[in-house]
Design a protein around this motif. Structure first.
Motif, mmCIF file in Angstrom:
data_model
loop_
_atom_site.group_PDB
_atom_site.id
_atom_site.type_symbol
_atom_site.label_atom_id
_atom_site.label_comp_id
_atom_site.label_asym_id
_atom_site.label_seq_id
_atom_site.Cartn_x
_atom_site.Cartn_y
_atom_site.Cartn_z
ATOM 1 N N ASP A 124 -37.726 -28.127 -0.687
ATOM 2 C CA ASP A 124 -37.246 -27.663 0.627
ATOM 3 C C ASP A 124 -37.514 -26.178 0.893
ATOM 4 N N HIS A 125 -38.220 -25.487 -0.002
ATOM 5 C CA HIS A 125 -38.321 -24.041 0.196
ATOM 6 C C HIS A 125 -39.082 -23.673 1.476
ATOM 7 N N ASP A 170 -42.141 -26.044 -4.384
ATOM 8 C CA ASP A 170 -40.743 -26.379 -4.678
ATOM 9 C C ASP A 170 -40.597 -27.850 -5.064
ATOM 10 N N ARG A 173 -32.487 -23.894 -9.390
ATOM 11 C CA ARG A 173 -32.712 -25.321 -9.671
ATOM 12 C C ARG A 173 -33.780 -25.560 -10.727
ATOM 13 N N ASP A 218 -36.396 -28.883 -5.247
ATOM 14 C CA ASP A 218 -36.032 -30.031 -4.422
ATOM 15 C C ASP A 218 -36.851 -30.102 -3.138
#
Ligand code: ADP
Ligand code: MG
Length: 208
Positions: free
Chosen positions: A35-36, A28, A175, A33
């Motif tokens: 944070d996955h 990710d 995203r 970003d």
């Protein structure tokens, strides 16, 4: 699939997410970003904290509870998406034991719910690229008369193939789509966690 198997499956997902948390975050960080892994870890930690204290009467209750906890614990896109998948699967399984065909139908309901919410189709470089082929493979084996473990094994293999096939795609949802062509050449984090979820199902079913 019975209540014990459903519980064990969810525990196995949590263990796989723990093991691969940094990898999911690393994927990710390339196209999102970063944070996955954290999101999945937070979500399934909430699930494993709350589930043992419940006394579900159906497979569906285990899965609906799992979905609700994911939605409330996870802030990123993956929380509501996986949450709705587990809730839809659970609503389709309002029974103490599900046969392979019933579970196939529940998986299809889970996939439909992610697509209703996120509007992604295969090829958009999302979790759908692992989820859709996994459901198709599970249905195929179920219709051919294969048992639950065989169907789950085929689903996990298909999810992993779909996950790998996201690498050359350009993201059109989430995203990663903000990167345009720069999203090409990276494996999708959500497709990767979906592959973990199906591999956990296959291993749980095979271990019985
Ligand atoms: P966020 O994108 O909010 O940071 P996560 O990092 O937890 O959330 O999850 C990202 C993953 O969510 C992506 O790799 C992709 O697989 C999946 N995803 C994002 N948007 C969608 C969508 N509209 N439909 C299906 N999956 C999506
Ligand atoms: Mg993210």
């Amino acid at each position: 699939m019975d209540i014990t198997l459903a519980r064990t499956w969810v525990q196995a997902i949590a263990a796989a997410v723990d093991e691969h948390q940094d990898y999911l975050t690393q994927l990710d960080s390339a196209i999102g970003d970063a944070d996955h892994g954290t999101n999945m870890h937070r979500g399934f930690r909430a699930v494993t904290a709350a589930l043992p204290g419940t006394e579900p009467a159906t497979v569906g209750e285990v899965l609906v509870k799992t979905g609700s906890l994911l939605i409330s614990a996870v802030g990123g896109a993956s929380g509501p998406l996986y949450g709705s998948a587990f809730r839809a699967m659970g609503r389709a399984l309002d029974i103490p034991t599900a046969d392979t065909a019933q579970f196939a139908a529940a998986l299809a309901a889970g996939l439909a719910s992610v697509q209703n919410l996120g509007a992604a189709v295969p090829g958009d470089k999302t979790m759908i690229d692992a989820f859709a082929p996994a459901v198709e493979a599970f249905q195929h084996i179920a219709q051919a008369g294969g048992d639950f473990a065989a169907a789950a094994g085929a689903a996990a293999d298909a999810a992993e193939d779909g996950m790998r096939a996201t690498t050359p795609l350009q993201a059109r949802k989430g995203r990663a789509s903000y990167l345009g062509p720069r999203s090409i050449g990276h494996q999708d984090p959500g497709a990767t966690s979906t592959a973990l979820i199906f591999r956990a199902l296959a291993e749980t079913a095979a271990a019985r």
